[in-house]
Motif scaffolding. Structure first.
Motif, short mmCIF file in Angstrom:
data_model
loop_
_atom_site.label_atom_id
_atom_site.label_comp_id
_atom_site.label_asym_id
_atom_site.label_seq_id
_atom_site.Cartn_x
_atom_site.Cartn_y
_atom_site.Cartn_z
N ARG A 263 14.04 -11.80 7.28
CA ARG A 263 14.63 -13.04 6.76
C ARG A 263 14.92 -12.85 5.27
N SER A 265 16.18 -14.49 1.59
CA SER A 265 15.97 -15.81 0.94
C SER A 265 16.54 -15.80 -0.48
N SER A 294 18.86 -20.38 7.84
CA SER A 294 17.53 -19.83 7.56
C SER A 294 17.57 -18.44 6.94
N GLU A 296 17.69 -15.71 8.70
CA GLU A 296 17.02 -14.77 9.58
C GLU A 296 18.05 -13.87 10.28
#
Length: 820
Positions: A263, A265, A294, A296
């Motif tokens: 993931r 960010s 998200s 991901e």
């Protein structure tokens, strides 16, 4: 076009230079022949003189049949010159992709004798691919609030070449607001970053068109371009910021679709819409999926390490105001042991001679495993206990050779299973079975079914009849196992051997070429030979003993009394005072047959006075049974029959002329031809005595039967047995122990009286007379019968050769024709 010509010229010079280097270092490269050529050489181009590098002359090429053994025939060998030629297009990028080193390995095979040579051809890259961008134009939005020094990752170009011929540099068209920096990834590849040199002013210039050029390092240099369209947006003073510039992750191959990778960010200090960040791939892909909210990343399909070992993905984070931040995600694919080794058998011999020595090359085995590292390291072995083994030849190459003695007669073929197992965890393996056929060699000698042969053949056999059959077997095949028979030796004379026997060369049947005679040849021995038709021929001998059996084909022959010169019988004189049991003479006969066929018995056929003389059943001795009476004639005649024991029996006769006289002068008047007058009174007395004898015999027989029936009714069987045991009180004839073969069990001497005495002759037995000898008995009635003849007839002693001698009667004896 000019640069391409110069590059091709350099490739041609390198191609001509490498065979020269190989000839200089031939000893060093004896294990493996190596060439180096550029890619894209025309079909038919010469790689090198393979025959010369292998030490083969042009004259050997037709017989050695030099050729290339390879699954993908990129090369061929010229049958005339032995040069290695290019037979198909060599595109290094298609063959090896991005591998830094590209080499084609194959085996060169030469026959007569069979040899394998490892050949390695390195394919050099040429600058035949231009760097290309995926799109002709890229759009880039930059906020006018971006600070000088801000960097933007640009799209990379692709170049299929490697090394210096691959993409080396990026250039940007001249601009006062932007500059370009070439960055290097961990794997060595380069990508461009755009650097803002001064603040932007959308109101002055909202659009900046630039040209991005990708350059390789080849000679000449090739390049590709794309248009970079920069759009200046309104200010969003806080761009998103990723918490890592580069994300690195390892992912095992064969991960199922939907497997989470990682993931990403990013954060934005703005508020509201300008702080809302959405994620996207800088360039859309078909392998991974990115959740825009998200961040991901998941897989879209199953990954394969053997296809792509790593992925480099650029992820963008864009806020609501349009500001964009980028990060790089590098995904390393980890190899899994998911590929079984592949076994390929080359140049397999069709037939293996059973006398092949250990170490004989049978086939070449190639092993290939697509996995890497320990997962790609392979061990090869054979299953079961067989006379073969595998030895390593080079990397992933093995030789199948013999490892023991072969015997086609025991095992005509072998099903060999080759197992290849890698060293992965868990290990994977594959099996390949091949059938090896063993060729026959003449290594077995024929073997007879018996160690020796003994056959019995009865004499007088029909000529041409089969008397025996020998049989030998040979487990070899074809001519090596075809057996023929012959006679190689015999105890017969070589000149007469072919007239006695012959053998059928194919069936082994032994034939009699003539009728055998037991009296001439009782046994002979042959040496037969069985020989195969192999090369060299193998043979074995066996003995065959032929025993010729006797048949009753010879009648007895009377030796004494012998006939006179005119065929008349000679006479013997008997003293007038001879007492009962006096030995007068002996009938001597022989029989050329053997065994029962030579057992002789003597019988009186005719007698002038039946009760006057007795005849030994087995000895032939003539004795007086009683004293000479007044009424008896002084001249007697006996006709004796000599019979053998054959079936049917054969016989001979002898005539005895006996004269009762005390001297020769006294016997001469009885030898005249004057007939003796018959006495009617004597004849009448003879018939009366004969009748009384018959009546007495019948009376005794009736009394004996009555006593026997009475004893049988009694309760004591002992008395009956006693009566039975004494029924015939006279024992049977006793045959001397030295009576073995022939017709005369004793030796006899003929005695003649001295002149002046009573002249008569007789055969004197050299051994004492046994009490059980047979005589012809006469009772008072004159009836002739042998005493206990039933016992004598059942005795069958083995006959021996006669041993006798006799003296011819002296000359005073004369023929007596009147007594015939």
């Amino acid at each position: 076009m000019g640069s391409g010509t110069r590059e091709w010229g350099r490739a041609e010079r390198r191609r001509a230079f490498f065979p020269f280097l190989l000839s200089l270092f031939g000893l060093v490269l004896s294990e493996q022949i190596r060439y180096r050529i550029p890619e894209e050489m025309p079909k038919g181009s010469v790689v090198g003189n393979l025959a010369k590098d292998l030490g083969l002359s042009v004259h050997e090429l037709p017989t050695r049949k030099l050729r290339v053994s390879s699954e993908k025939p990129h090369f061929a060998v010229s049958a005339e010159s032995g040069e290695l030629l290019v037979s198909s297009r060599l595109d290094r990028e298609q063959i090896c992709g991005k591998k830094p080193a590209c080499a084609l390995e194959f085996e060169a095979v030469a026959e007569n004798p069979l040899n394998f040579y490892h050949v390695n051809v390195d394919i050099e890259d040429i600058n035949d691919h231009t760097p290309k961008f995926t799109q002709n134009a890229f759009e880039l939005q930059i906020s006018e609030s971006a600070q000088p020094g801000t960097r933007f990752i640009l799209d990379v170009a692709e170049d299929a070449d490697i090394g210096l011929n691959s993409l080396q540099n990026y250039k940007l068209s001249p601009s006062s607001s932007f500059s370009l920096i070439n960055k290097v990834k961990q794997d060595g590849s380069k990508y461009p970053e755009l650097v803002l040199e001064k603040p932007l002013d959308r109101e002055k210039q909202s659009y900046h068109p630039l040209v991005l050029t990708a350059l390789d390092g080849g000679i000449p240099t090739l390049s590709g371009t794309t248009e970079l369209r920069i759009q200046v947006t309104d200010a969003n003073d806080n761009p998103p910021v990723f918490n890592q510039d580069v994300y690195r992750v390892s992912l095992p191959e064969n991960a199922p679709p939907g497997t989470p990778v990682l993931r990403v960010s990013a954060t934005d200090e703005d508020e509201g819409v300008n702080s809302e960040i959405t994620y996207s791939f800088h360039r859309a892909g078909q392998v991974f999926h990115l959740n825009s909210n998200s961040g991901e990343i998941t897989t879209l399909k199953t990954l394969d390490f053997e296809e792509i070992k790593e992925y480099s993905i650029v992820v963008e984070g864009r806020d609501g105001g349009g500001l964009v931040a980028q990060c790089t995600v590098e995904i390393d694919i980890q190899d899994e042991n998911d590929n079984n080794p592949e076994v390929t058998v080359h140049s397999l011999l069709e037939m293996i001679p059973e006398n092949a020595i250990p170490g004989t090359l049978i086939a070449l085995i190639k092993i290939h495993d697509q996995d890497s590292g320990e997962n790609g390291e392979v061990n090869c072995r054979l299953e079961g206990i067989i006379p073969f083994k595998i030895i390593s030849s080079s990397k992933n190459s093995y030789k199948l050779v013999t490892d023991g003695a072969l015997d086609r007669e025991q095992t005509p073929e072998y099903n060999v299973t080759i197992t290849a197992t890698d060293t992965g965890k868990p290990p994977l393996s594959s099996r390949t079975s091949i059938t090896l056929h063993i060729a026959d060699v003449n290594d077995n000698t024929p073997v007879f079914s018996q160690a020796s042969y003994v056959v019995h053949v009865t004499e007088n056999n029909p000529p041409g009849s089969s008397i025996a059959r020998v049989s030998a077997s040979d487990p070899d095949l074809g001519a090596n196992g075809y057996v023929s028979y012959s006679i190689v030796a015999s105890d017969l004379e070589p000149q007469v051997l072919t007239s006695y026997v012959s053998v059928n060369t194919q069936s082994g049947v032994v034939y009699a070429q003539r009728a055998f005679d037991h009296e001439q040849l009782r046994a002979f021995e042959l040496t037969l030979q069985a020989r195969d038709q192999g090369s060299p021929m193998l043979s074995v001998n066996v003995s065959l003993r032929v025993l010729v059996g006797d048949r009753n084909d010879n009648a007895p022959r009377v030796l004494y009394p012998a006939l006179g010169p005119e065929g008349t019988a000679l006479f013997d004189t008997v003293p007038r005072a001879a007492q009962p049991g006096y030995l007068i003479t002996k009938v001597v006969a022989v029989d050329a047959d053997s065994g029962h066929n030579a057992w002789l018995s003597y019988h009186v056929l005719q007698a002038s006075e039946p009760g006057l003389f007795s005849l030994g059943f087995r000895t032939g001795e003539v004795r007086t049974a009683r004293a000479l009476g007044d009424r008896d004639s002084t001249r007697q005649r006996l006709l004796v029959a000599v019979r053998d024991g054959g079936q049917p029996p054969l016989s001979a006769t002898a005539t005895l002329l006996l004269v009762f006289a005390d001297s020769l002068q006294e016997a001469l008047p009885d030898l005249s031809d004057r007939p003796t007058p018959s006495d009617p009174q004597a004849e009448l007395q003879f018939y009366l005595v004969l009748a009384l004898t018959l009546i007495s015999v019948l009376f005794l027989l009736a009394v004996t039967l009555a006593i026997a029936l009475r004893l049988r009714r009694s309760s004591s069987p002992a008395s009956w047995n006693c009566f039975q045991s004494s029924f015939c009180s006279k024992p049977g004839p006793v045959v001397p122990s030295n009576y073995s073969e022939g017709t005369l069990p004793y030796s006899y001497n003929l005695y003649v009286t001295q002149t002046g005495k009573t002249e008569f002759n007789f055969l004197k037995c050299s051994e004492k007379l046994n009490s059980g000898q047979d005589i012809v008995c006469g009772d008072s009635s004159g009836v002739l019968f042998p005493l206990c003849s039933s016992s004598e007839s059942t005795s069958h002693p083995e006959s021996v050769e006669p041993s006798y001698n006799y003296t011819k009667p002296f000359s005073s004896q004369k023929p007596a024709p009147g007594l015939q």
